[in-house]
Design a protein around this motif. Structure first.
Motif, PDB file in Angstrom:
ATOM      1  N   LEU A  19      45.116  52.316  32.354  1.00 62.68           N
ATOM      2  CA  LEU A  19      45.295  52.928  33.268  1.00 62.68           C
ATOM      3  C   LEU A  19      44.505  52.687  34.898  1.00 62.68           C
ATOM      4  O   LEU A  19      43.899  52.914  34.931  1.00 62.68           O
ATOM      5  CB  LEU A  19      45.093  55.013  33.297  1.00 62.68           C
ATOM      6  N   GLY A  20      45.736  52.892  35.336  1.00 61.98           N
ATOM      7  CA  GLY A  20      45.402  52.211  36.370  1.00 61.98           C
ATOM      8  C   GLY A  20      45.093  53.498  37.720  1.00 61.98           C
ATOM      9  O   GLY A  20      44.734  54.284  37.377  1.00 61.98           O
ATOM     10  N   SER A  21      45.230  52.863  38.986  1.00 63.99           N
ATOM     11  CA  SER A  21      44.995  54.186  40.362  1.00 63.99           C
ATOM     12  C   SER A  21      45.343  54.322  41.094  1.00 63.99           C
ATOM     13  O   SER A  21      45.253  55.260  41.948  1.00 63.99           O
ATOM     14  CB  SER A  21      43.528  52.541  41.170  1.00 63.99           C
ATOM     15  N   ARG A  44      43.609  40.871  26.787  1.00 68.58           N
ATOM     16  CA  ARG A  44      44.526  39.790  26.095  1.00 68.58           C
ATOM     17  C   ARG A  44      43.728  38.798  25.290  1.00 68.58           C
ATOM     18  O   ARG A  44      44.138  38.261  24.678  1.00 68.58           O
ATOM     19  CB  ARG A  44      45.502  39.284  27.033  1.00 68.58           C
ATOM     20  N   LYS A  45      42.665  38.167  25.922  1.00 72.04           N
ATOM     21  CA  LYS A  45      41.859  36.778  25.276  1.00 72.04           C
ATOM     22  C   LYS A  45      41.366  37.545  24.413  1.00 72.04           C
ATOM     23  O   LYS A  45      41.539  37.281  23.279  1.00 72.04           O
ATOM     24  CB  LYS A  45      40.491  37.108  26.157  1.00 72.04           C
ATOM     25  N   HIS A  46      41.291  39.088  23.307  1.00 65.16           N
ATOM     26  CA  HIS A  46      40.810  39.410  22.483  1.00 65.16           C
ATOM     27  C   HIS A  46      41.894  39.741  21.120  1.00 65.16           C
ATOM     28  O   HIS A  46      41.841  39.719  20.605  1.00 65.16           O
ATOM     29  CB  HIS A  46      39.658  40.573  22.216  1.00 65.16           C
ATOM     30  N   GLY A  47      43.395  38.962  22.259  1.00 67.79           N
ATOM     31  CA  GLY A  47      44.906  39.122  20.895  1.00 67.79           C
ATOM     32  C   GLY A  47      45.002  40.277  20.825  1.00 67.79           C
ATOM     33  O   GLY A  47      46.084  40.560  19.825  1.00 67.79           O
ATOM     34  N   TYR A  48      45.062  41.302  21.917  1.00 63.91           N
ATOM     35  CA  TYR A  48      45.377  42.719  21.669  1.00 63.91           C
ATOM     36  C   TYR A  48      46.926  42.710  22.677  1.00 63.91           C
ATOM     37  O   TYR A  48      46.155  42.100  23.417  1.00 63.91           O
ATOM     38  CB  TYR A  48      44.914  43.734  22.371  1.00 63.91           C
ATOM     39  N   ARG A  49      47.702  43.210  22.835  1.00 63.74           N
ATOM     40  CA  ARG A  49      48.869  43.479  23.771  1.00 63.74           C
ATOM     41  C   ARG A  49      48.207  44.400  25.084  1.00 63.74           C
ATOM     42  O   ARG A  49      47.588  45.500  24.017  1.00 63.74           O
ATOM     43  CB  ARG A  49      50.189  44.063  22.842  1.00 63.74           C
ATOM     44  N   SER A  50      47.947  43.987  26.499  1.00 65.10           N
ATOM     45  CA  SER A  50      47.716  45.120  27.140  1.00 65.10           C
ATOM     46  C   SER A  50      48.658  45.281  27.593  1.00 65.10           C
ATOM     47  O   SER A  50      50.288  45.072  27.779  1.00 65.10           O
ATOM     48  CB  SER A  50      47.618  43.592  27.643  1.00 65.10           C
ATOM     49  N   VAL A  51      48.485  46.473  27.688  1.00 61.25           N
ATOM     50  CA  VAL A  51      49.542  47.822  28.576  1.00 61.25           C
ATOM     51  C   VAL A  51      49.280  48.425  29.420  1.00 61.25           C
ATOM     52  O   VAL A  51      48.053  49.187  29.529  1.00 61.25           O
ATOM     53  CB  VAL A  51      50.117  48.997  27.332  1.00 61.25           C
ATOM     54  N   MET A  52      49.643  48.445  30.183  1.00 58.25           N
ATOM     55  CA  MET A  52      48.967  48.441  31.720  1.00 58.25           C
ATOM     56  C   MET A  52      50.261  49.735  32.459  1.00 58.25           C
ATOM     57  O   MET A  52      51.643  49.593  32.684  1.00 58.25           O
ATOM     58  CB  MET A  52      48.779  47.667  32.885  1.00 58.25           C
ATOM     59  N   CYS A  67      50.082  41.299  32.149  1.00 49.85           N
ATOM     60  CA  CYS A  67      50.242  42.497  31.140  1.00 49.85           C
ATOM     61  C   CYS A  67      51.096  42.001  30.166  1.00 49.85           C
ATOM     62  O   CYS A  67      52.047  41.675  30.741  1.00 49.85           O
ATOM     63  CB  CYS A  67      49.564  43.716  31.374  1.00 49.85           C
ATOM     64  N   ASP A  68      51.328  42.461  29.108  1.00 50.34           N
ATOM     65  CA  ASP A  68      52.640  42.372  28.593  1.00 50.34           C
ATOM     66  C   ASP A  68      53.026  43.442  28.295  1.00 50.34           C
ATOM     67  O   ASP A  68      54.175  43.203  27.940  1.00 50.34           O
ATOM     68  CB  ASP A  68      51.960  42.506  26.629  1.00 50.34           C
ATOM     69  N   SER A  69      53.145  44.819  29.273  1.00 49.02           N
ATOM     70  CA  SER A  69      54.105  45.656  29.729  1.00 49.02           C
ATOM     71  C   SER A  69      53.514  46.862  30.291  1.00 49.02           C
ATOM     72  O   SER A  69      51.636  46.472  30.279  1.00 49.02           O
ATOM     73  CB  SER A  69      53.979  46.789  28.300  1.00 49.02           C
ATOM     74  N   LEU A  70      53.747  47.013  31.148  1.00 53.35           N
ATOM     75  CA  LEU A  70      53.415  47.351  32.488  1.00 53.35           C
ATOM     76  C   LEU A  70      54.582  49.032  33.127  1.00 53.35           C
ATOM     77  O   LEU A  70      56.054  48.944  33.185  1.00 53.35           O
ATOM     78  CB  LEU A  70      54.038  46.742  34.145  1.00 53.35           C
ATOM     79  N   TYR A  71      54.285  50.139  32.648  1.00 53.13           N
ATOM     80  CA  TYR A  71      54.802  51.153  32.993  1.00 53.13           C
ATOM     81  C   TYR A  71      54.637  51.512  34.382  1.00 53.13           C
ATOM     82  O   TYR A  71      53.515  52.086  34.659  1.00 53.13           O
ATOM     83  CB  TYR A  71      54.573  52.211  31.568  1.00 53.13           C
TER      84      TYR A  71
END
Length: 520
Positions: A19-21, A44-52, A67-71
């Protein structure tokens, strides 16, 4: 035609939501963006999809595939829950985006969302002023005397015991919103009402305000209640200036080793009690070798990027590792091992705010900051101050109104050095009289509302002075108005202004070629 359902790609890969600011505003800016991006990179370095999730596109504007997905959506409970339902993440990170994510932690937890790192119950115990103060009392950790707002009569009774000034502190707020230092009954009534409105569902606490104390910043990362590494910074200004506005020094240059040892002991006890995993920040007061805790935020602070840059180690990447149940590949060096000093100085936009009084207080006002590294404190301070618009006066003319006695005394030694260096000190009459009694030559000037010459306001408007020091004081309304006129003129005519005696002393000693550390 019915709209097509949006389905996230790569559902086979576990995702982590950060969650962003939110939008840029006073109190929340690029510092938290830096923290969220650092967390995303480590995820992402640990192989997870990053979602912000963030409705401030500047967070990742420099690299669209950060990031992989930005909402790009609201940071509200309902919207976050919708995205969690669609993404089905392994967890949500709420501790790197500032206050808004922290405020959502409990509601998301009750809705069954897994919060990575420190538990929402612990976050609530730190954010709720009454719960946190009660916890400190139970742990026998010293803090300013406090009382919860239950009735105005009880608060008046408490103030009669501790005396003015007192500090009004609502819960779950960003950048000191509705937090105020109160000096009389009428202010007390007005600011208590404001604080109760801002924090309707959480307690407002009134606490003793300790004047003339040093404020200390403690940034750290913990794992399962154990502090793994930390950074301790000190404010140049005396306590009472919001940490987001204060001039910050790291590593600290004037803290006793015993003070550092006690701070770390307090931090260990709090981290253990709240079972912290991830980043956290404490603010403390030190005076007469006594240490008192002001507050503790179980999230990244604005100073995390600064101390990370000075140490050369990303605090948030390590914190993210711990929140994911991993161990970092390395730990930062000790602050005692580095051979340079960092100074963070804040920038303000008072010249764009008509009639605003440019006095710093417990409510944050800065709109930017600069971090500089030097070989020593003087070097780093000079770089930082020049970067935010100050300059060493070429005409060697300075206007001074030194405020209460403590401020006058703090400025005696540096002013003596400056007069020996050929500086001309223009001073309002009370200050000029004090300086003369202490062997310092100055030119007495009239207040703005007087017709006599030389007049303080004319000196500013005609740019005869290149630095104004005006230390606020609570005296007659006439004197308050004159002080305000001097400060406002300095801002309007773009003359560097200092309203804190300790920062003024630091700069004077710098101009004199002396070291600030000899002041106290």
């Amino acid at each position: 035609m019915a709209p097509k359902a949006i389905c996230p790609k790569h559902r086979a890969t576990k995702s982590v939501i950060v969650l962003g600011s939110g939008a840029y505003r006073i109190g929340s800016s690029v510092e938290f963006d830096w923290c969220t991006v650092s967390a995303v990179n480590q995820i992402r370095k640990h192989g997870y999809r990053s979602v912000m999730i963030n409705y401030n596109p500047e967070t990742v504007s420099t690299d669209y595939d950060m990031c992989d997905s930005l909402y790009f959506d609201e940071l509200t409970f309902e919207r976050v829950l919708d995205i969690v339902e669609m993404e089905n993440p392994m967890g949500v990170v709420v501790s790197v985006g500032g206050q808004i994510p922290n405020n959502l932690a409990m509601r998301l937890h009750f809705a069954g969302v897994k919060i990575l790192g420190t538990s929402p119950e612990s976050i609530d115990r730190a954010e709720d002023r009454k719960k946190f103060s009660s916890m400190l009392d139970r742990l026998s950790i010293d803090q300013p005397r406090w009382s919860e707002l239950s009735s105005f009569e009880e608060i008046k009774k408490f103030v009669a015991e501790v005396g003015y000034p007192v500090l009004i502190r609502p819960s779950y707020v960003l950048s000191g919103s509705a937090m105020n230092v109160v000096s009389n009954v009428s202010e007390l009534h007005g600011f208590l009402t404001l604080a109760a409105e801002v924090s309707k569902t959480h307690p407002v606490v009134v606490s003793e305000f300790i004047e003339g104390a040093k404020e200390i910043e403690f940034d750290a990362v913990a794992n399962n209640g154990e502090v793994m590494y930390d950074a301790i910074s000190e404010h140049v200004e005396f306590a009472g200036v919001h940490s987001g506005d204060a001039t910050l020094v790291f590593p600290p240059q004037k803290l006793y080793f015993e003070t550092i040892r006690r701070i770390r002991k307090i931090a260990r006890e709090i981290a253990r009690e709240l079972c912290i995993t991830g980043p956290f920040n404490m603010q403390l007061l030190a005076r007469n070798n006594e240490i008192k805790v002001i507050e503790c935020n179980l999230r990244a602070s604005r100073s995390f990027p600064f101390v990370s840059k000075v140490l050369g180690y990303d605090f948030i990447s390590g914190a993210t590792d711990y929140m994911l149940g991993r161990l970092p590949f390395s730990l930062p060096p000790s602050m005692f091992e580095i051979d340079h000093v960092g100074v963070k100085a804040s920038q303000f936009s008072f010249n764009r705010l008509s009639k605003a009084d440019p006095v710093l207080g417990v409510d944050m006002a800065s709109t930017g900051e600069v971090g500089c590294i030097g070989n020593d404190f003087d070097d780093a301070l000079l770089k930082a101050m020049l970067s935010i618009g100050y300059h060493i006066p070429r005409k060697k003319n300075i206007l001074l109104s030194s405020g209460p006695l403590r401020s006058k005394i703090a400025l005696v030694a540096p002013l003596l050095q400056l007069t020996e260096k050929g500086y001309t000190i223009y001073a309002t009459r009370g200050t000029a009289k004090f300086l003369k009694e202490n062997g310092i030559n100055s030119v007495a000037v009239a207040w703005p509302d007087e017709d006599e010459h030389p007049n303080s306001l004319d000196l500013i408007k005609q740019r005869e002075v290149e630095l104004v020091i005006n230390i606020p004081k609570n005296l007659s309304s006439e004197e308050l108005d004159n002080d305000y006129s001097i400060r406002r003129a300095a801002i309007d005519f773009n003359v560097p202004l200092i309203t804190n005696a300790r920062l003024g002393a630091a700069l004077y000693m710098l101009f004199s070629g002396k070291n600030w550390m000899t002041l106290e």
